[in-house]
Scaffold this motif. Structure first.
Motif, PDB file in Angstrom:
ATOM      1  N   ASP A 167       0.866  -1.135  -0.055  1.00  0.00           N
ATOM      2  CA  ASP A 167       0.012   0.037  -0.130  1.00  0.00           C
ATOM      3  C   ASP A 167       0.822   1.333   0.097  1.00  0.00           C
ATOM      4  O   ASP A 167       0.638   2.256  -0.744  1.00  0.00           O
ATOM      5  CB  ASP A 167      -0.878   0.007   1.281  1.00  0.00           C
ATOM      6  N   ARG A 171       0.747   3.930  -2.943  1.00  0.00           N
ATOM      7  CA  ARG A 171       0.482   5.348  -2.565  1.00  0.00           C
ATOM      8  C   ARG A 171       1.661   6.164  -3.135  1.00  0.00           C
ATOM      9  O   ARG A 171       1.281   7.260  -3.774  1.00  0.00           O
ATOM     10  CB  ARG A 171       0.245   5.795  -1.135  1.00  0.00           C
ATOM     11  N   ASP A 196      -6.422   9.178   1.394  1.00  0.00           N
ATOM     12  CA  ASP A 196      -7.070   8.617   2.480  1.00  0.00           C
ATOM     13  C   ASP A 196      -8.812   8.930   2.071  1.00  0.00           C
ATOM     14  O   ASP A 196      -9.575   7.986   2.256  1.00  0.00           O
ATOM     15  CB  ASP A 196      -6.938   9.253   3.721  1.00  0.00           C
ATOM     16  N   VAL A 199      -9.915   6.574  -0.833  1.00  0.00           N
ATOM     17  CA  VAL A 199     -10.387   5.257  -0.244  1.00  0.00           C
ATOM     18  C   VAL A 199     -11.891   5.503   0.383  1.00  0.00           C
ATOM     19  O   VAL A 199     -12.531   4.741   0.073  1.00  0.00           O
ATOM     20  CB  VAL A 199      -9.411   4.759   0.582  1.00  0.00           C
ATOM     21  N   ASP A 200     -11.852   6.475   1.239  1.00  0.00           N
ATOM     22  CA  ASP A 200     -13.375   6.565   1.976  1.00  0.00           C
ATOM     23  C   ASP A 200     -14.483   6.938   0.986  1.00  0.00           C
ATOM     24  O   ASP A 200     -15.481   6.400   1.389  1.00  0.00           O
ATOM     25  CB  ASP A 200     -13.135   7.627   3.084  1.00  0.00           C
ATOM     26  N   ARG A 203     -15.241   3.682  -0.357  1.00  0.00           N
ATOM     27  CA  ARG A 203     -16.168   2.980   0.653  1.00  0.00           C
ATOM     28  C   ARG A 203     -17.610   3.488   0.917  1.00  0.00           C
ATOM     29  O   ARG A 203     -18.577   2.516   1.119  1.00  0.00           O
ATOM     30  CB  ARG A 203     -14.952   2.858   2.017  1.00  0.00           C
ATOM     31  N   THR A 239     -11.471  14.833  -3.137  1.00  0.00           N
ATOM     32  CA  THR A 239     -10.077  14.135  -3.093  1.00  0.00           C
ATOM     33  C   THR A 239      -9.262  14.443  -3.725  1.00  0.00           C
ATOM     34  O   THR A 239      -8.040  14.079  -3.239  1.00  0.00           O
ATOM     35  CB  THR A 239     -10.512  12.688  -4.171  1.00  0.00           C
ATOM     36  N   ILE A 258      -5.437   2.814  -8.025  1.00  0.00           N
ATOM     37  CA  ILE A 258      -6.269   3.418  -6.798  1.00  0.00           C
ATOM     38  C   ILE A 258      -7.294   2.385  -6.350  1.00  0.00           C
ATOM     39  O   ILE A 258      -7.404   2.130  -5.132  1.00  0.00           O
ATOM     40  CB  ILE A 258      -7.216   4.608  -7.538  1.00  0.00           C
ATOM     41  N   LEU A 261      -5.710  -0.115  -3.811  1.00  0.00           N
ATOM     42  CA  LEU A 261      -5.268   0.620  -2.343  1.00  0.00           C
ATOM     43  C   LEU A 261      -5.660  -0.365  -1.275  1.00  0.00           C
ATOM     44  O   LEU A 261      -6.931  -0.816  -1.435  1.00  0.00           O
ATOM     45  CB  LEU A 261      -5.850   2.026  -2.355  1.00  0.00           C
ATOM     46  N   LYS A 262      -5.171  -0.339  -0.022  1.00  0.00           N
ATOM     47  CA  LYS A 262      -5.820  -1.019   1.066  1.00  0.00           C
ATOM     48  C   LYS A 262      -6.970  -0.401   1.590  1.00  0.00           C
ATOM     49  O   LYS A 262      -7.201   0.836   1.255  1.00  0.00           O
ATOM     50  CB  LYS A 262      -4.674  -0.938   2.072  1.00  0.00           C
ATOM     51  N   ASP A 263      -7.986  -1.364   1.840  1.00  0.00           N
ATOM     52  CA  ASP A 263      -9.175  -0.896   2.475  1.00  0.00           C
ATOM     53  C   ASP A 263     -10.237  -0.686   1.390  1.00  0.00           C
ATOM     54  O   ASP A 263     -11.430  -0.357   1.484  1.00  0.00           O
ATOM     55  CB  ASP A 263      -9.227   0.149   3.379  1.00  0.00           C
ATOM     56  N   VAL A 264      -9.894  -0.888  -0.039  1.00  0.00           N
ATOM     57  CA  VAL A 264     -10.972  -0.536  -1.054  1.00  0.00           C
ATOM     58  C   VAL A 264     -11.481  -1.825  -1.165  1.00  0.00           C
ATOM     59  O   VAL A 264     -10.682  -2.753  -1.487  1.00  0.00           O
ATOM     60  CB  VAL A 264     -10.014  -0.043  -2.380  1.00  0.00           C
TER      61      VAL A 264
END
Length: 342
Positions: A167, A171, A196, A199-200, A203, A239, A258, A261-264
């Motif tokens: 990640d 980034r 950040d 990603v949010d 999400r 963003t 993109i 990316l972690k947490d996507v």
């Protein structure tokens, strides 16, 4: 003698054989180890009555490590603490790390206590510290020599580290590709890139019950509408993404990275001759990087476009003046925000 007092406690002083306040002090020492002169701080006990310093057995061991760590630092080797930290990072025992590396059972124990590692072993330990993927390959090779519980524990720790490292790399790569756009507010919507928030935002759309069949093409359009609507309402995007005009509509620069990316919450779906990328998130979620105003803007986009099919949102996007007046593959400027259809 130049001393730095660390602590003071009442105890039996083995120097004068009386009970009184005994100080623990650090004293700067010089020594030669393997023909290398080193400076280090040694720990002693200090007796005020006798005005002398002395060591207990524990301090003798600690000072031996302090001396050897000073040598390690001078020679560019990992210190005993750094070796221990590598183990802690992977949550692996001394003996099991030796199993992975094919070393003697007590090798790591000695390196963390009294023995200075050679440069070959030091290089291997540094590679493990910097390369979780290599650790995973070693772990797989040693699987039959570890307990099931230990293997799973080490696998979880190393996988988590690998994902974090990946990640960080992603980034940095994305941010590097955006560096040339940061001074042009018509390209970035008057907003510095925040991965950040990227990603949010993904999400947030993925978690909404009012967003149906969220695949990559539709997601990219929702993100563009969110950023342009934010620029229209507030004078800056959410963003900081920069969007190109591609055949199916607006797509951010670096879109393939993109979604990795972690947490996507991206799932690759086998569609037969090709793969599709589906985004979904269930359960209670938090979106710490998004402000309440950000969320209100996202909610407007969801209300207007969330239930559209992929083709509907592509057609809708193609009617935007921003898309019509932008040359294919060029950057879509935020100056068209005033003419947004929502």
């Amino acid at each position: 003698m130049d001393m730095k007092i660390i602590k003071s406690e009442k105890r039996m002083c083995t120097c004068c054989m009386e009970e009184h306040e005994v100080k623990t002090v650090l004293v700067k020492e010089k020594a030669t180890f393997k023909n290398i002169k080193v400076d280090y701080e040694a720990s002693y006990l200090y007796c005020d009555i006798a005005e002398e310093v002395y060591m207990d057995e524990k301090q003798m061991q600690e000072n031996d490590i302090r001396l050897k760590d000073a040598y390690r630092e001078k020679e560019g080797l990992l210190t005993s603490k750094q070796i221990r930290d590598i183990r802690v990072k992977y949550n692996i025992s001394q003996s099991d790390l030796c199993v992975l590396l094919g070393w003697g059972a007590k090798t790591i124990t000695r390196y963390e206590s009294h023995q200075v590692q050679d440069k070959a072993h030091d290089t291997i330990l540094k590679k493990i510290d910097q390369d979780p993927e290599w650790f995973l390959s070693l772990l797989n090779d040693a699987k039959s020599n570890l307990s099931i519980e230990s293997y799973q524990k080490y696998l979880q720790a190393a996988t988590s580290l690998y994902e974090e490292d990946r990640d960080i790399y992603l980034r940095k790569a994305i941010e590097a590709s955006y560096a040339k756009f940061q001074e042009n507010k018509m390209f970035n919507g008057n907003q510095s890139l925040s991965l950040d928030k990227v990603v949010d935002v993904i999400r947030y759309f993925a978690a909404s019950l009012n967003v149906t069949k969220l695949y990559k093409v539709k997601l990219m359009k929702l993100m563009w509408y969110a950023d342009v609507l934010s620029y229209k309402m507030r004078g800056f995007a959410i963003t900081g993404l920069v969007y190109q005009a591609l055949p199916m509509g607006a797509v951010p620069i670096g879109h393939n990275s993109i979604i990795d990316l972690k947490d996507v919450p991206c799932e690759e779906v086998d569609m037969g001759e090709t793969y599709a990328y589906h985004f979904a998130l269930t359960g209670k979620q938090s979106f710490l990087s998004l402000s309440d105003e950000d969320k209100k803007i996202l909610d407007i986009v969801i209300e207007k476009l969330g239930k559209m099919s992929k083709n509907d949102i592509i057609n809708f996007m193609h009617r935007e003046r921003a898309y019509i007046e932008t040359t294919p593959r060029d950057i879509i400027e935020f100056k068209y925000a005033e003419n947004l259809q929502i």
